[in-house]
Design a protein around this motif. Sequence first.
Motif, PDB file in Angstrom:
ATOM      1  N   MET A 157     -14.529 -19.937 -11.732  1.00  0.00           N
ATOM      2  CA  MET A 157     -13.520 -19.069 -11.169  1.00  0.00           C
ATOM      3  C   MET A 157     -13.720 -17.651 -11.680  1.00  0.00           C
ATOM      4  O   MET A 157     -14.021 -17.446 -12.853  1.00  0.00           O
ATOM      5  CB  MET A 157     -12.126 -19.521 -11.563  1.00  0.00           C
ATOM      6  N   GLY A 158     -13.486 -16.693 -10.805  1.00  0.00           N
ATOM      7  CA  GLY A 158     -13.626 -15.290 -11.157  1.00  0.00           C
ATOM      8  C   GLY A 158     -12.346 -14.768 -11.770  1.00  0.00           C
ATOM      9  O   GLY A 158     -11.318 -15.444 -11.796  1.00  0.00           O
ATOM     10  N   LYS A 159     -12.437 -13.569 -12.276  1.00  0.00           N
ATOM     11  CA  LYS A 159     -11.259 -12.934 -12.861  1.00  0.00           C
ATOM     12  C   LYS A 159     -10.296 -12.545 -11.749  1.00  0.00           C
ATOM     13  O   LYS A 159     -10.678 -12.264 -10.621  1.00  0.00           O
ATOM     14  CB  LYS A 159     -11.666 -11.699 -13.649  1.00  0.00           C
ATOM     15  N   SER A 160      -9.011 -12.483 -12.110  1.00  0.00           N
ATOM     16  CA  SER A 160      -7.991 -12.093 -11.152  1.00  0.00           C
ATOM     17  C   SER A 160      -8.135 -10.608 -10.836  1.00  0.00           C
ATOM     18  O   SER A 160      -8.354  -9.783 -11.716  1.00  0.00           O
ATOM     19  CB  SER A 160      -6.602 -12.361 -11.734  1.00  0.00           C
ATOM     20  N   LYS A 161      -8.028 -10.284  -9.595  1.00  0.00           N
ATOM     21  CA  LYS A 161      -8.201  -8.900  -9.161  1.00  0.00           C
ATOM     22  C   LYS A 161      -6.867  -8.225  -8.848  1.00  0.00           C
ATOM     23  O   LYS A 161      -6.842  -7.116  -8.327  1.00  0.00           O
ATOM     24  CB  LYS A 161      -9.097  -8.857  -7.917  1.00  0.00           C
ATOM     25  N   ILE A 162      -5.769  -8.875  -9.194  1.00  0.00           N
ATOM     26  CA  ILE A 162      -4.463  -8.338  -8.825  1.00  0.00           C
ATOM     27  C   ILE A 162      -4.202  -6.985  -9.490  1.00  0.00           C
ATOM     28  O   ILE A 162      -3.652  -6.075  -8.868  1.00  0.00           O
ATOM     29  CB  ILE A 162      -3.323  -9.337  -9.126  1.00  0.00           C
ATOM     30  N   GLY A 163      -4.599  -6.827 -10.741  1.00  0.00           N
ATOM     31  CA  GLY A 163      -4.376  -5.554 -11.439  1.00  0.00           C
ATOM     32  C   GLY A 163      -5.114  -4.414 -10.748  1.00  0.00           C
ATOM     33  O   GLY A 163      -4.572  -3.317 -10.578  1.00  0.00           O
ATOM     34  N   LYS A 164      -6.349  -4.696 -10.352  1.00  0.00           N
ATOM     35  CA  LYS A 164      -7.138  -3.687  -9.667  1.00  0.00           C
ATOM     36  C   LYS A 164      -6.498  -3.310  -8.334  1.00  0.00           C
ATOM     37  O   LYS A 164      -6.409  -2.131  -7.981  1.00  0.00           O
ATOM     38  CB  LYS A 164      -8.538  -4.259  -9.406  1.00  0.00           C
ATOM     39  N   PHE A 165      -6.031  -4.306  -7.594  1.00  0.00           N
ATOM     40  CA  PHE A 165      -5.420  -4.035  -6.296  1.00  0.00           C
ATOM     41  C   PHE A 165      -4.098  -3.280  -6.436  1.00  0.00           C
ATOM     42  O   PHE A 165      -3.775  -2.419  -5.619  1.00  0.00           O
ATOM     43  CB  PHE A 165      -5.217  -5.328  -5.504  1.00  0.00           C
ATOM     44  N   ILE A 166      -3.337  -3.599  -7.461  1.00  0.00           N
ATOM     45  CA  ILE A 166      -2.081  -2.865  -7.702  1.00  0.00           C
ATOM     46  C   ILE A 166      -2.391  -1.400  -7.998  1.00  0.00           C
ATOM     47  O   ILE A 166      -1.740  -0.495  -7.461  1.00  0.00           O
ATOM     48  CB  ILE A 166      -1.276  -3.512  -8.853  1.00  0.00           C
ATOM     49  N   PHE A 167      -3.388  -1.155  -8.835  1.00  0.00           N
ATOM     50  CA  PHE A 167      -3.763   0.222  -9.163  1.00  0.00           C
ATOM     51  C   PHE A 167      -4.204   0.977  -7.912  1.00  0.00           C
ATOM     52  O   PHE A 167      -3.762   2.103  -7.663  1.00  0.00           O
ATOM     53  CB  PHE A 167      -4.882   0.220 -10.210  1.00  0.00           C
ATOM     54  N   PHE A 168      -5.086   0.374  -7.123  1.00  0.00           N
ATOM     55  CA  PHE A 168      -5.559   1.058  -5.912  1.00  0.00           C
ATOM     56  C   PHE A 168      -4.437   1.241  -4.893  1.00  0.00           C
ATOM     57  O   PHE A 168      -4.386   2.254  -4.191  1.00  0.00           O
ATOM     58  CB  PHE A 168      -6.750   0.308  -5.285  1.00  0.00           C
ATOM     59  N   GLY A 169      -3.511   0.294  -4.820  1.00  0.00           N
ATOM     60  CA  GLY A 169      -2.366   0.433  -3.924  1.00  0.00           C
ATOM     61  C   GLY A 169      -1.478   1.603  -4.332  1.00  0.00           C
ATOM     62  O   GLY A 169      -1.018   2.378  -3.491  1.00  0.00           O
ATOM     63  N   ALA A 170      -1.242   1.732  -5.629  1.00  0.00           N
ATOM     64  CA  ALA A 170      -0.438   2.854  -6.125  1.00  0.00           C
ATOM     65  C   ALA A 170      -1.146   4.176  -5.862  1.00  0.00           C
ATOM     66  O   ALA A 170      -0.523   5.163  -5.445  1.00  0.00           O
ATOM     67  CB  ALA A 170      -0.168   2.683  -7.618  1.00  0.00           C
ATOM     68  N   LEU A 171      -2.438   4.192  -6.087  1.00  0.00           N
ATOM     69  CA  LEU A 171      -3.222   5.407  -5.841  1.00  0.00           C
ATOM     70  C   LEU A 171      -3.195   5.782  -4.362  1.00  0.00           C
ATOM     71  O   LEU A 171      -3.002   6.952  -4.008  1.00  0.00           O
ATOM     72  CB  LEU A 171      -4.664   5.197  -6.316  1.00  0.00           C
ATOM     73  N   LEU A 172      -3.323   4.783  -3.494  1.00  0.00           N
ATOM     74  CA  LEU A 172      -3.281   5.023  -2.050  1.00  0.00           C
ATOM     75  C   LEU A 172      -1.886   5.525  -1.639  1.00  0.00           C
ATOM     76  O   LEU A 172      -1.760   6.460  -0.846  1.00  0.00           O
ATOM     77  CB  LEU A 172      -3.638   3.751  -1.281  1.00  0.00           C
ATOM     78  N   GLY A 173      -0.839   4.923  -2.194  1.00  0.00           N
ATOM     79  CA  GLY A 173       0.526   5.354  -1.891  1.00  0.00           C
ATOM     80  C   GLY A 173       0.776   6.784  -2.323  1.00  0.00           C
ATOM     81  O   GLY A 173       1.415   7.569  -1.610  1.00  0.00           O
ATOM     82  N   ALA A 174       0.292   7.149  -3.502  1.00  0.00           N
ATOM     83  CA  ALA A 174       0.457   8.523  -3.976  1.00  0.00           C
ATOM     84  C   ALA A 174      -0.293   9.495  -3.073  1.00  0.00           C
ATOM     85  O   ALA A 174       0.217  10.573  -2.750  1.00  0.00           O
ATOM     86  CB  ALA A 174      -0.043   8.639  -5.415  1.00  0.00           C
ATOM     87  N   THR A 175      -1.493   9.102  -2.647  1.00  0.00           N
ATOM     88  CA  THR A 175      -2.287   9.966  -1.768  1.00  0.00           C
ATOM     89  C   THR A 175      -1.586  10.176  -0.432  1.00  0.00           C
ATOM     90  O   THR A 175      -1.485  11.304   0.067  1.00  0.00           O
ATOM     91  CB  THR A 175      -3.687   9.361  -1.537  1.00  0.00           C
ATOM     92  N   VAL A 176      -1.071   9.114   0.162  1.00  0.00           N
ATOM     93  CA  VAL A 176      -0.385   9.210   1.449  1.00  0.00           C
ATOM     94  C   VAL A 176       0.880  10.049   1.308  1.00  0.00           C
ATOM     95  O   VAL A 176       1.202  10.848   2.197  1.00  0.00           O
ATOM     96  CB  VAL A 176      -0.061   7.804   2.003  1.00  0.00           C
ATOM     97  N   SER A 177       1.597   9.909   0.207  1.00  0.00           N
ATOM     98  CA  SER A 177       2.834  10.681   0.037  1.00  0.00           C
ATOM     99  C   SER A 177       2.543  12.174  -0.089  1.00  0.00           C
ATOM    100  O   SER A 177       3.406  12.995   0.208  1.00  0.00           O
ATOM    101  CB  SER A 177       3.615  10.182  -1.175  1.00  0.00           C
ATOM    102  N   MET A 178       1.346  12.546  -0.494  1.00  0.00           N
ATOM    103  CA  MET A 178       0.999  13.967  -0.620  1.00  0.00           C
ATOM    104  C   MET A 178       0.790  14.639   0.740  1.00  0.00           C
ATOM    105  O   MET A 178       0.689  15.856   0.817  1.00  0.00           O
ATOM    106  CB  MET A 178      -0.264  14.137  -1.478  1.00  0.00           C
ATOM    107  N   PHE A 179       0.744  13.869   1.832  1.00  0.00           N
ATOM    108  CA  PHE A 179       0.643  14.468   3.164  1.00  0.00           C
ATOM    109  C   PHE A 179       1.927  15.218   3.526  1.00  0.00           C
ATOM    110  O   PHE A 179       1.908  16.123   4.344  1.00  0.00           O
ATOM    111  CB  PHE A 179       0.342  13.407   4.234  1.00  0.00           C
ATOM    112  N   ASP A 180       3.045  14.858   2.892  1.00  0.00           N
ATOM    113  CA  ASP A 180       4.324  15.527   3.149  1.00  0.00           C
ATOM    114  C   ASP A 180       4.361  16.840   2.375  1.00  0.00           C
ATOM    115  O   ASP A 180       4.119  16.882   1.158  1.00  0.00           O
ATOM    116  CB  ASP A 180       5.481  14.611   2.714  1.00  0.00           C
ATOM    117  N   ARG A 181       4.692  17.923   3.067  1.00  0.00           N
ATOM    118  CA  ARG A 181       4.674  19.261   2.461  1.00  0.00           C
ATOM    119  C   ARG A 181       5.690  19.396   1.322  1.00  0.00           C
ATOM    120  O   ARG A 181       5.372  19.939   0.256  1.00  0.00           O
ATOM    121  CB  ARG A 181       4.943  20.313   3.541  1.00  0.00           C
ATOM    122  N   SER A 182       6.923  18.913   1.529  1.00  0.00           N
ATOM    123  CA  SER A 182       7.951  19.061   0.485  1.00  0.00           C
ATOM    124  C   SER A 182       7.560  18.270  -0.767  1.00  0.00           C
ATOM    125  O   SER A 182       7.816  18.713  -1.890  1.00  0.00           O
ATOM    126  CB  SER A 182       9.324  18.622   0.997  1.00  0.00           C
TER     127      SER A 182
END
Length: 126
Positions: free
Chosen positions: A1-26
């Motif tokens: 069995m491989g290592k769990s990738k949930i931590g990596k996916f949570i980090f990338f999800g947060a990073l993606l969310g922060a990036t998308v939120s920066m599209f808003d000017r305010s």
Amino acid sequence: MGKSKIGKFIFFGALLGATVSMFDRSTREQVAEKSKSVVTGISFYSKNPGLVKRKVQEKGEKIQAIYVQVSENISYIKEQIEELKTLTPQVKELVVNTKDAFVESKDDYKSIMNEAPVPEGPNSEK
């Protein structure tokens, strides 16, 4: 069995969310303002380390004063509880004695009422 990738996916999800939120000017403006104020604060306190030390000491003194006050309050409450524990048996005995006195008085009043002759009124027959 491989290592769990949930931590990596949570980090990338947060990073993606922060990036998308920066599209808003305010949001971008708020992040820029907050970043500038943080940088200004860091540079101010790095130039004035004595001020940071003094503020930390003041907070420590306030916390210590609060601790002393709370400790005194707890001690007072403990003393009151102990006093209440010693008074409770005395109060209980007082209540029981008062109740007994009323019961005895009630019996005395009944016997007095039974012994007392009923006064005759003007219309009573003899």
